[in-house]
Scaffold this motif. Structure first.
Motif, PDB file in Angstrom:
ATOM      1  N   GLU A   1      20.798  70.523 -39.264  1.00 58.65           N
ATOM      2  CA  GLU A   1      21.409  69.611 -40.235  1.00 58.65           C
ATOM      3  C   GLU A   1      20.577  69.684 -41.506  1.00 58.65           C
ATOM      4  O   GLU A   1      19.367  69.521 -41.456  1.00 58.65           O
ATOM      5  N   CYS A   2      21.186  69.962 -42.618  1.00 60.59           N
ATOM      6  CA  CYS A   2      20.485  70.038 -43.902  1.00 60.59           C
ATOM      7  C   CYS A   2      20.946  68.912 -44.810  1.00 60.59           C
ATOM      8  O   CYS A   2      22.132  68.598 -44.856  1.00 60.59           O
ATOM      9  N   THR A   3      20.000  68.332 -45.534  1.00 60.39           N
ATOM     10  CA  THR A   3      20.298  67.309 -46.530  1.00 60.39           C
ATOM     11  C   THR A   3      19.711  67.768 -47.854  1.00 60.39           C
ATOM     12  O   THR A   3      18.553  68.173 -47.919  1.00 60.39           O
ATOM     13  N   ILE A   4      20.527  67.698 -48.891  1.00 61.79           N
ATOM     14  CA  ILE A   4      20.144  68.165 -50.217  1.00 61.79           C
ATOM     15  C   ILE A   4      19.847  66.959 -51.093  1.00 61.79           C
ATOM     16  O   ILE A   4      20.658  66.031 -51.180  1.00 61.79           O
ATOM     17  N   ALA A   5      18.681  66.961 -51.750  1.00 62.20           N
ATOM     18  CA  ALA A   5      18.309  65.878 -52.660  1.00 62.20           C
ATOM     19  C   ALA A   5      19.152  65.956 -53.926  1.00 62.20           C
ATOM     20  O   ALA A   5      19.376  67.043 -54.467  1.00 62.20           O
ATOM     21  N   VAL A   6      19.633  64.805 -54.385  1.00 62.61           N
ATOM     22  CA  VAL A   6      20.434  64.738 -55.603  1.00 62.61           C
ATOM     23  C   VAL A   6      19.915  63.615 -56.493  1.00 62.61           C
ATOM     24  O   VAL A   6      19.294  62.669 -56.024  1.00 62.61           O
ATOM     25  N   ALA A   7      20.199  63.710 -57.786  1.00 62.10           N
ATOM     26  CA  ALA A   7      19.770  62.695 -58.749  1.00 62.10           C
ATOM     27  C   ALA A   7      20.727  61.509 -58.797  1.00 62.10           C
ATOM     28  O   ALA A   7      20.322  60.391 -59.092  1.00 62.10           O
ATOM     29  N   ASP A   8      22.019  61.751 -58.530  1.00 61.33           N
ATOM     30  CA  ASP A   8      23.036  60.710 -58.665  1.00 61.33           C
ATOM     31  C   ASP A   8      24.054  60.869 -57.534  1.00 61.33           C
ATOM     32  O   ASP A   8      24.903  61.759 -57.578  1.00 61.33           O
ATOM     33  N   ILE A   9      23.970  60.016 -56.527  1.00 59.29           N
ATOM     34  CA  ILE A   9      24.832  60.134 -55.345  1.00 59.29           C
ATOM     35  C   ILE A   9      26.309  59.939 -55.689  1.00 59.29           C
ATOM     36  O   ILE A   9      27.172  60.609 -55.128  1.00 59.29           O
ATOM     37  N   GLN A  10      26.607  59.048 -56.630  1.00 58.30           N
ATOM     38  CA  GLN A  10      28.004  58.820 -57.032  1.00 58.30           C
ATOM     39  C   GLN A  10      28.586  60.065 -57.705  1.00 58.30           C
ATOM     40  O   GLN A  10      29.717  60.466 -57.408  1.00 58.30           O
ATOM     41  N   ALA A  11      27.814  60.684 -58.599  1.00 59.35           N
ATOM     42  CA  ALA A  11      28.281  61.898 -59.274  1.00 59.35           C
ATOM     43  C   ALA A  11      28.436  63.042 -58.273  1.00 59.35           C
ATOM     44  O   ALA A  11      29.368  63.844 -58.375  1.00 59.35           O
TER      45      ALA A  11
END
Length: 130
Positions: A74-84
């Motif tokens: 399972e991979c999770t990618i870090a993002v700056a804005d979850i809504q975008a």
């Protein structure tokens, strides 16, 4: 090539695709990734530098999609804005399989299915999340 990895450290992940150009468009549009040809035909390295820390966990098997046990990594990618990110996933042919939820002291997480059928997570890390 000198090794920068410590033995036992996860050093690589792969996203499998039947339609490579479609997968490249999806990940390029959602996360801004670039792809560099590497090795055999149809194999590309993801150029997401500068990259952050890669984290790993061991957990009980679960069903992100009801009735379908998670198999594989399972991979999770870090993002700056979850809504975008949620909007970009949907507008680029992906679907949300677990809507945004808050993990106290960690951040906001969602799981999505890419156009190739792979399930991944996206996390906006925030140690103040409650």
């Amino acid at each position: 090539m000198p090794s920068q990895f410590i033995p036992g450290q996860v050093a690589h992940f792969a996203i499998n695709a039947n339609d490579i150009p479609r997968a490249q468009r999806f990940y390029g549009n959602v996360f801004g990734w670039k792809f560099l040809p590497y090795g055999p035909p149809g194999f590309f390295m993801i150029d997401n530098k500068p990259s952050g820390e890669l984290r790993g966990s061991l957990q009980g098997r679960r069903e992100i999609v009801p009735g379908v046990a998670m198999k594989g990594l399972e991979c999770t990618i870090a993002v700056a804005d979850i809504q975008a990110t949620d909007a970009a996933i949907k507008s680029n042919g992906g679907s949300i399989v677990m809507p945004i939820c808050t993990l106290a002291g960690i951040g906001q997480l969602l799981f999505f299915q890419d156009p190739e059928g792979n399930i991944l997570g996206a996390m906006q890390y925030d140690d103040q999340a409650d």
